[in-house]
Design a protein around this motif. Structure first.
Motif, short mmCIF file in Angstrom:
data_model
loop_
_atom_site.label_atom_id
_atom_site.label_comp_id
_atom_site.label_asym_id
_atom_site.label_seq_id
_atom_site.Cartn_x
_atom_site.Cartn_y
_atom_site.Cartn_z
N THR A 179 16.68 3.85 -2.29
CA THR A 179 15.53 3.73 -1.40
C THR A 179 15.86 4.23 0.00
N GLU A 180 17.03 3.86 0.50
CA GLU A 180 17.45 4.29 1.84
C GLU A 180 17.66 5.80 1.88
N ILE A 181 18.26 6.35 0.84
CA ILE A 181 18.47 7.80 0.78
C ILE A 181 17.12 8.51 0.72
N GLY A 182 16.21 7.97 -0.09
CA GLY A 182 14.87 8.56 -0.19
C GLY A 182 14.14 8.57 1.14
N LYS A 183 14.28 7.51 1.91
CA LYS A 183 13.63 7.45 3.23
C LYS A 183 14.21 8.50 4.16
N ARG A 184 15.51 8.72 4.09
CA ARG A 184 16.15 9.75 4.92
C ARG A 184 15.61 11.14 4.61
N LEU A 185 15.34 11.37 3.31
CA LEU A 185 14.88 12.69 2.87
C LEU A 185 13.36 12.83 2.83
N GLY A 186 12.66 11.72 3.00
CA GLY A 186 11.21 11.75 2.88
C GLY A 186 10.76 11.92 1.44
N ARG A 187 11.54 11.37 0.51
CA ARG A 187 11.25 11.45 -0.92
C ARG A 187 11.15 10.04 -1.50
N ASP A 188 10.51 9.94 -2.65
CA ASP A 188 10.43 8.66 -3.34
C ASP A 188 11.79 8.31 -3.94
N ARG A 189 12.07 7.02 -4.04
CA ARG A 189 13.36 6.59 -4.59
C ARG A 189 13.56 7.04 -6.02
N THR A 190 12.47 7.16 -6.79
CA THR A 190 12.61 7.59 -8.19
C THR A 190 13.10 9.02 -8.28
N THR A 191 12.75 9.86 -7.31
CA THR A 191 13.25 11.23 -7.28
C THR A 191 14.76 11.23 -7.11
N ILE A 192 15.24 10.37 -6.21
CA ILE A 192 16.68 10.27 -5.97
C ILE A 192 17.38 9.72 -7.21
N THR A 193 16.80 8.69 -7.81
CA THR A 193 17.38 8.09 -9.01
C THR A 193 17.51 9.11 -10.13
N LYS A 194 16.45 9.87 -10.37
CA LYS A 194 16.48 10.88 -11.43
C LYS A 194 17.50 11.97 -11.14
N GLU A 195 17.58 12.38 -9.89
CA GLU A 195 18.53 13.41 -9.51
C GLU A 195 19.97 12.96 -9.77
#
Length: 52
Positions: A24-40
């Motif tokens: 979630t924190e990484i997603g906020k930094r990138l302006g992306r949803d946390r699920t995008t980060i999780t899938k990546e």
């Protein structure tokens, strides 16, 4: 918003994981949803052999 993550985005994910940030924190930094980060991370990470 771009459909794919850029190389710089992937580096930022890598840095966030090294800093023990949540997806979630990484997603906020990138302006992306946390699920995008999780899938990546799930689809493109390599499990390192720890020797155990």
């Amino acid at each position: 918003m771009a459909k794919f993550l850029s190389y710089e985005d992937r580096l930022e994910i890598q840095n966030g994981l090294r800093e023990h940030l949540t997806f979630t924190e990484i997603g906020k930094r990138l302006g992306r949803d946390r699920t995008t980060i999780t899938k990546e991370v799930r689809n493109y990470s390599l499990e390192q052999d720890t020797g155990y």
